[in-house]
Scaffold this motif. Structure first.
Motif, PDB file in Angstrom:
ATOM      1  N   VAL A 497       0.851  -1.182   0.000  1.00 38.76           N
ATOM      2  CA  VAL A 497       0.000   0.000   0.000  1.00 38.76           C
ATOM      3  C   VAL A 497       0.891   1.237   0.000  1.00 38.76           C
ATOM      4  O   VAL A 497       1.782   1.369   0.846  1.00 38.76           O
ATOM      5  CB  VAL A 497      -0.942   0.012   1.208  1.00 38.76           C
ATOM      6  CG1 VAL A 497      -1.751   1.312   1.249  1.00 38.76           C
ATOM      7  CG2 VAL A 497      -1.872  -1.192   1.170  1.00 38.76           C
ATOM      8  N   PHE A 498       0.631   2.144  -0.936  1.00 35.44           N
ATOM      9  CA  PHE A 498       1.433   3.363  -1.052  1.00 35.44           C
ATOM     10  C   PHE A 498       1.225   4.243   0.175  1.00 35.44           C
ATOM     11  O   PHE A 498       0.110   4.427   0.659  1.00 35.44           O
ATOM     12  CB  PHE A 498       1.039   4.124  -2.317  1.00 35.44           C
ATOM     13  CG  PHE A 498       1.643   5.496  -2.401  1.00 35.44           C
ATOM     14  CD1 PHE A 498       2.997   5.655  -2.654  1.00 35.44           C
ATOM     15  CD2 PHE A 498       0.858   6.623  -2.210  1.00 35.44           C
ATOM     16  CE1 PHE A 498       3.560   6.917  -2.726  1.00 35.44           C
ATOM     17  CE2 PHE A 498       1.410   7.888  -2.280  1.00 35.44           C
ATOM     18  CZ  PHE A 498       2.765   8.041  -2.541  1.00 35.44           C
ATOM     19  N   MET A 499       2.344   4.804   0.684  1.00 38.99           N
ATOM     20  CA  MET A 499       2.276   5.656   1.867  1.00 38.99           C
ATOM     21  C   MET A 499       2.636   7.115   1.566  1.00 38.99           C
ATOM     22  O   MET A 499       1.899   8.023   1.895  1.00 38.99           O
ATOM     23  CB  MET A 499       3.209   5.104   2.957  1.00 38.99           C
ATOM     24  CG  MET A 499       2.832   3.720   3.455  1.00 38.99           C
ATOM     25  SD  MET A 499       3.988   3.108   4.693  1.00 38.99           S
ATOM     26  CE  MET A 499       3.714   4.264   6.031  1.00 38.99           C
ATOM     27  N   GLU A 500       3.775   7.329   0.910  1.00 32.81           N
ATOM     28  CA  GLU A 500       4.236   8.700   0.697  1.00 32.81           C
ATOM     29  C   GLU A 500       5.352   8.691  -0.340  1.00 32.81           C
ATOM     30  O   GLU A 500       5.907   7.635  -0.664  1.00 32.81           O
ATOM     31  CB  GLU A 500       4.747   9.293   2.029  1.00 32.81           C
ATOM     32  CG  GLU A 500       5.123  10.757   1.988  1.00 32.81           C
ATOM     33  CD  GLU A 500       4.000  11.671   1.563  1.00 32.81           C
ATOM     34  OE1 GLU A 500       3.784  11.766   0.328  1.00 32.81           O
ATOM     35  OE2 GLU A 500       3.334  12.275   2.435  1.00 32.81           O
ATOM     36  N   ASP A 530      18.197  11.454   1.003  1.00 26.01           N
ATOM     37  CA  ASP A 530      18.665  10.773   2.207  1.00 26.01           C
ATOM     38  C   ASP A 530      17.519  10.003   2.840  1.00 26.01           C
ATOM     39  O   ASP A 530      16.406  10.529   2.975  1.00 26.01           O
ATOM     40  CB  ASP A 530      19.211  11.779   3.223  1.00 26.01           C
ATOM     41  CG  ASP A 530      20.684  12.085   2.999  1.00 26.01           C
ATOM     42  OD1 ASP A 530      21.243  11.573   2.009  1.00 26.01           O
ATOM     43  OD2 ASP A 530      21.271  12.838   3.803  1.00 26.01           O
ATOM     44  N   LEU A 531      17.800   8.769   3.232  1.00 25.43           N
ATOM     45  CA  LEU A 531      16.809   7.913   3.879  1.00 25.43           C
ATOM     46  C   LEU A 531      17.307   7.530   5.263  1.00 25.43           C
ATOM     47  O   LEU A 531      18.374   6.903   5.397  1.00 25.43           O
ATOM     48  CB  LEU A 531      16.570   6.646   3.046  1.00 25.43           C
ATOM     49  CG  LEU A 531      16.120   6.855   1.598  1.00 25.43           C
ATOM     50  CD1 LEU A 531      16.139   5.523   0.853  1.00 25.43           C
ATOM     51  CD2 LEU A 531      14.733   7.475   1.548  1.00 25.43           C
ATOM     52  N   ASN A 532      16.563   7.913   6.292  1.00 29.11           N
ATOM     53  CA  ASN A 532      16.860   7.490   7.657  1.00 29.11           C
ATOM     54  C   ASN A 532      16.120   6.178   7.892  1.00 29.11           C
ATOM     55  O   ASN A 532      14.904   6.160   8.103  1.00 29.11           O
ATOM     56  CB  ASN A 532      16.406   8.557   8.656  1.00 29.11           C
ATOM     57  CG  ASN A 532      16.846   8.253  10.072  1.00 29.11           C
ATOM     58  OD1 ASN A 532      16.872   7.095  10.493  1.00 29.11           O
ATOM     59  ND2 ASN A 532      17.187   9.288  10.815  1.00 29.11           N
ATOM     60  N   LEU A 533      16.845   5.066   7.820  1.00 25.55           N
ATOM     61  CA  LEU A 533      16.196   3.758   7.821  1.00 25.55           C
ATOM     62  C   LEU A 533      15.432   3.498   9.109  1.00 25.55           C
ATOM     63  O   LEU A 533      14.330   2.926   9.076  1.00 25.55           O
ATOM     64  CB  LEU A 533      17.249   2.665   7.587  1.00 25.55           C
ATOM     65  CG  LEU A 533      18.103   2.799   6.316  1.00 25.55           C
ATOM     66  CD1 LEU A 533      18.951   1.546   6.112  1.00 25.55           C
ATOM     67  CD2 LEU A 533      17.234   3.054   5.095  1.00 25.55           C
ATOM     68  N   ASP A 534      15.981   3.894  10.252  1.00 25.09           N
ATOM     69  CA  ASP A 534      15.300   3.642  11.528  1.00 25.09           C
ATOM     70  C   ASP A 534      13.968   4.379  11.596  1.00 25.09           C
ATOM     71  O   ASP A 534      12.952   3.822  12.031  1.00 25.09           O
ATOM     72  CB  ASP A 534      16.193   4.071  12.697  1.00 25.09           C
ATOM     73  CG  ASP A 534      17.432   3.207  12.828  1.00 25.09           C
ATOM     74  OD1 ASP A 534      17.452   2.108  12.225  1.00 25.09           O
ATOM     75  OD2 ASP A 534      18.388   3.632  13.508  1.00 25.09           O
ATOM     76  N   VAL A 535      13.947   5.621  11.158  1.00 23.06           N
ATOM     77  CA  VAL A 535      12.706   6.412  11.203  1.00 23.06           C
ATOM     78  C   VAL A 535      11.676   5.832  10.243  1.00 23.06           C
ATOM     79  O   VAL A 535      10.485   5.718  10.565  1.00 23.06           O
ATOM     80  CB  VAL A 535      13.001   7.884  10.868  1.00 23.06           C
ATOM     81  CG1 VAL A 535      11.695   8.672  10.738  1.00 23.06           C
ATOM     82  CG2 VAL A 535      13.888   8.505  11.936  1.00 23.06           C
ATOM     83  N   LEU A 536      12.113   5.453   9.041  1.00 23.65           N
ATOM     84  CA  LEU A 536      11.187   4.885   8.066  1.00 23.65           C
ATOM     85  C   LEU A 536      10.539   3.608   8.597  1.00 23.65           C
ATOM     86  O   LEU A 536       9.330   3.393   8.427  1.00 23.65           O
ATOM     87  CB  LEU A 536      11.919   4.603   6.757  1.00 23.65           C
ATOM     88  CG  LEU A 536      12.311   5.842   5.935  1.00 23.65           C
ATOM     89  CD1 LEU A 536      13.270   5.457   4.823  1.00 23.65           C
ATOM     90  CD2 LEU A 536      11.079   6.510   5.356  1.00 23.65           C
ATOM     91  N   VAL A 537      11.336   2.747   9.228  1.00 24.65           N
ATOM     92  CA  VAL A 537      10.790   1.506   9.787  1.00 24.65           C
ATOM     93  C   VAL A 537       9.794   1.820  10.892  1.00 24.65           C
ATOM     94  O   VAL A 537       8.721   1.200  10.987  1.00 24.65           O
ATOM     95  CB  VAL A 537      11.935   0.602  10.300  1.00 24.65           C
ATOM     96  CG1 VAL A 537      11.363  -0.571  11.099  1.00 24.65           C
ATOM     97  CG2 VAL A 537      12.770   0.087   9.131  1.00 24.65           C
ATOM     98  N   GLU A 538      10.104   2.798  11.745  1.00 22.64           N
ATOM     99  CA  GLU A 538       9.187   3.192  12.814  1.00 22.64           C
ATOM    100  C   GLU A 538       7.849   3.683  12.257  1.00 22.64           C
ATOM    101  O   GLU A 538       6.797   3.464  12.851  1.00 22.64           O
ATOM    102  CB  GLU A 538       9.820   4.302  13.662  1.00 22.64           C
ATOM    103  CG  GLU A 538      10.949   3.834  14.558  1.00 22.64           C
ATOM    104  CD  GLU A 538      11.618   5.000  15.266  1.00 22.64           C
ATOM    105  OE1 GLU A 538      11.101   6.135  15.140  1.00 22.64           O
ATOM    106  OE2 GLU A 538      12.655   4.779  15.915  1.00 22.64           O
ATOM    107  N   LYS A 539       7.893   4.323  11.088  1.00 19.45           N
ATOM    108  CA  LYS A 539       6.668   4.855  10.476  1.00 19.45           C
ATOM    109  C   LYS A 539       5.906   3.791   9.677  1.00 19.45           C
ATOM    110  O   LYS A 539       4.871   4.089   9.074  1.00 19.45           O
ATOM    111  CB  LYS A 539       7.017   6.022   9.550  1.00 19.45           C
ATOM    112  CG  LYS A 539       7.679   7.205  10.253  1.00 19.45           C
ATOM    113  CD  LYS A 539       6.706   7.951  11.137  1.00 19.45           C
ATOM    114  CE  LYS A 539       7.359   9.135  11.840  1.00 19.45           C
ATOM    115  NZ  LYS A 539       7.827  10.184  10.928  1.00 19.45           N
ATOM    116  N   GLY A 540       6.402   2.559   9.652  1.00 20.05           N
ATOM    117  CA  GLY A 540       5.687   1.482   8.976  1.00 20.05           C
ATOM    118  C   GLY A 540       6.065   1.262   7.527  1.00 20.05           C
ATOM    119  O   GLY A 540       5.395   0.492   6.819  1.00 20.05           O
ATOM    120  N   VAL A 541       7.139   1.908   7.058  1.00 19.64           N
ATOM    121  CA  VAL A 541       7.580   1.720   5.680  1.00 19.64           C
ATOM    122  C   VAL A 541       8.366   0.427   5.567  1.00 19.64           C
ATOM    123  O   VAL A 541       9.260   0.159   6.375  1.00 19.64           O
ATOM    124  CB  VAL A 541       8.454   2.907   5.215  1.00 19.64           C
ATOM    125  CG1 VAL A 541       8.988   2.655   3.807  1.00 19.64           C
ATOM    126  CG2 VAL A 541       7.664   4.202   5.270  1.00 19.64           C
TER     127      VAL A 541
END
Length: 690
Positions: A497-500, A530-541
């Motif tokens: 599902v597309f998020m952003e 730039d991709l902050n992997l920890d933040v993206l995972v926390e947001k459900g990506v």
């Protein structure tokens, strides 16, 4: 010597015999310069460069560093729209970001360079390439595995073959194998020999040995005219040929039995070729060739093999169909699934296929094996048609189900046929196969693969290093007019599902930051995300799809240069915006498309999925937001499409001619991602294991 080719194919370089005199400090400086590209020199290589003079070392190092710069993308200047990226983007308000973009769109001016204090880059504990010394004979040995490949070559690999033929000329025949197994490569080699070794009798003898169908002759003619030897794209525009070339092509066609049926498979191409061949000029000398071409012109040939098969399948006359399919085992394998589903007695179809399975090529058997092993129904049926660039189509799996025992027997037939074939090869002894190889795909059709830093196969998954940040990068230069290429990242959750999206119209979101949109690149331009992997995972990506769009609609093949890639960064605030030592992958974007999807990050599995795909159409406004349906389809196709993996291939070889052991220390032969035979040894795999 082509140091770039040697380094790319073997991770080796050639060091000429030196006169000595280089100091230890000069050698240490050379080692440090190479280390800036995540490479280390082996002890033996350090010893060899130590025997060069200072001048010899200088010129040798200049060549090697030039190769490494181009491989990583450091040969050009990278300056993002926001010079203080990423901090400048993080700290700037949305209103100011918008205003800066509007001013740039109207004036094409960029923000002035600003002095930002950038501390030295914090380096992660990333694995480096070890460069070894190589000999001339080792370099020359690179050609045979390319030509002996049993699957198609990429554009870069074809260029390597042509380089050898152009450079070695008549001396190249000592490096060529007697026969070439893959037909497209036969045409490519034949065309290069014709162009660079004209008039040599050995070139004609090579063609005599390697041309045995009418389609082989057509492919050779296409190669001589710079066309697509896969014959999958638009018709080739043939130009006038010398009489000697016309006679050769007609002579090759004349000696082929049942040439008319072969000519009818590509009747339109043959009609165009006949306009420059003028077969009537040699009616007395090559009558069979003239008759075959005339039949194509008049559409007098009998119904084709394909039309007969499709008619019988539609009528479900499977008893009549199976003997016809047995006459072409490869086609039988490709149509086995649909034949089984149309049959009232699938066991009889399997009996017929088993009788000819050993005559099917290894790549086709491996593809069939992957299909029959896959769970049914598939979440998505995806197709990547043959052609000059990679595209994907997908449909819902509505096929009639097959009984588990039918699928199990089809699996055994494929495995037994492959094991039987591999058993005739030299023994391997004790072998260790790393289970991680199941994430790497078998190098089958590579014709649409792009040039990249690492030789990767579409659909393979590589581990992302232990890092917190990933920096995506893009560089391009204008073609004949203003060119606007956009780098974007689309975020999807575990259910696709597309998020952003982080793109030129949305510079920061969910832990991603864009360096700013540049719409004109007369001297080249860069964009970063730039991709902050920890933040993206926390947001459900879970999935991050990299998308590159030609907003001004020029195809990438019309640009002087365009490439993209990704870096692993321990800290985005340290080091320069572009640091070659942090580059893990770089891919040339040169396809005849306007939308490219080079790779996907799977954040849950901490892996990078190599995509190297192009979308075939674009909406009025070509950006990632307007292409989400195609991006989503490509993502699901990459994840769900069953493909043969390297663990399966190597396991079949070991079952046939070796013994599998549990540890690499016990093994005489190792198959693993980072030692022994690796997934990046594609030439070796295609020539010796397929």
């Amino acid at each position: 010597m082509n140091q770039g080719l040697f380094l790319r194919r073997r991770c080796k370089v050639y060091v000429p015999v030196g006169t000595g005199g280089a100091s230890r400090a000069q050698v240490a400086s050379a080692i440090r310069e190479v280390a800036a590209f995540r490479c280390v020199l082996s002890e033996s290589l350090i010893e060899q460069i130590g025997k060069l003079s200072a001048t010899e070392l200088k010129y040798w190092l200049r060549e090697i560093v030039g190769v490494l710069r181009r491989e990583t993308g450091a040969h050009v200047h990278h300056r993002p729209f926001y010079p203080g990226f990423p901090e400048q983007v993080m700290m700037t308000s949305e209103a100011e970001l918008y205003l800066n973009a509007v001013i740039h769109y109207f004036t094409l001016l960029r923000l002035p360079p600003t002095e930002y204090s950038r501390p030295a880059m914090l380096e992660g504990n990333f694995i480096s390439r070890v460069i070894e010394p190589g000999s001339v004979s080792e370099f020359e040995s690179l050609l045979e595995p390319l030509i002996a490949s049993r699957t198609s070559l990429s554009e870069e690999e074809t260029a390597d073959v042509v380089w050898f033929i152009r450079k070695y000329k008549s001396d190249v025949f000592r490096l060529l194998p007697e026969t070439v197994p893959f037909r497209e490569i036969r045409a490519q080699v034949g065309g290069a020999l014709f162009q660079h070794v004209p008039g040599d009798a050995r070139a004609e003898a090579f063609l005599e040995r390697n041309v045995d169908t009418a389609t082989d002759v057509l492919r050779l003619a296409v190669a001589l005219n710079g066309g697509d030897v896969s014959l999958a794209t638009a018709l080739t525009r043939f130009t006038a040929m010398k009489r000697s070339t016309r006679r050769l092509l007609l002579r090759l066609l004349d000696r082929i039995p049942n040439a008319a049926e072969g000519v009818m498979r590509h009747a339109e191409q043959w009609k165009r070729l006949a306009e420059v061949l003028h077969p009537g000029d040699y009616a007395g000398k090559y009558p069979q060739a003239l008759a075959a071409i005339t039949a194509a012109r008049r559409n007098e040939a009998p119904a084709s093999f394909g039309s007969r098969v499709e008619t019988l399948l539609a009528q479900r006359h499977i008893t009549t169909l199976t003997p016809i399919l047995q006459s072409r085992p490869g086609e039988f394998a490709r149509r086995l699934d649909v034949t089984l589903r149309r049959a009232t007695e699938p066991e009889s179809v399997l009996d017929a296929f088993e009788a000819v399975a050993t005559q099917v090529s290894s790549p086709v058997l491996l593809q069939l094996l992957a299909q029959v092993r896959a769970p049914r129904p598939l979440p998505l049926r995806a197709f990547t048609p043959k052609g000059a660039f990679a595209k994907v189509y997908g449909i819902k799996d509505r096929r009639e189900p097959l009984a588990p025992d039918v699928l199990a027997r089809a699996t055994r037939i494929c495995e037994d046929a492959l094991v039987s074939r591999f058993a005739s090869l030299p023994p391997l002894g004790r072998c260790f196969i790393d289970p991680a190889l199941r994430e790497y795909r078998v190098p089958l059709a590579q014709r649409a693969s792009s040039k990249s830093l690492r030789t990767l196969v579409r659909g393979s998954r590589l581990p992302i290093p232990d890092t917190r940040f990933i920096r995506l990068f893009l560089w391009w230069k204008n073609g004949r007019e203003r060119t606007d290429i956009d780098l974007s990242a689309a975020f999807f959750d575990a259910n696709f599902v597309f998020m952003e999206t982080v793109a030129y119209y949305n510079l920061k979101s969910l832990g991603g930051y864009h360096s700013g949109d540049i719409v004109d690149a007369p001297d080249g331009a860069s964009e970063f995300i730039d991709l902050n992997l920890d933040v993206l995972v926390e947001k459900g990506v879970r999935y991050v799809v990299t998308s590159i769009n030609s907003y001004t609609e020029q195809p990438y093949c019309d640009l002087p240069e365009c490439f993209a890639g990704w870096m692993a960064r321990a800290d985005t605030a340290s080091g320069e915006v572009f640091e070659p030592r942090s580059v893990f992958d770089r891919i040339d974007i040169a396809s005849d498309t306007r939308i490219c999807l080079p790779f996907v990050m799977d954040l849950q599995e901490r892996g990078m999925i190599w995509a190297d795909l192009g979308l075939t159409s674009s909406p009025r406004w070509n950006n990632v937001q307007n292409n989400l349906s195609g991006v989503s389809l490509m993502l699901r196709a990459l994840v769900h499409t069953p493909r043969p993996d390297l663990e399966t291939l190597f396991d079949l070889h070991v079952r046939a001619r070796g013994e599998r052991v549990a540890s690499p220390h016990q093994a005489q032969q190792v198959f693993a991602p980072d030692q022994g035979i690796t997934p990046f040894d594609t030439n070796l795999i295609r020539s010796q294991f397929l």
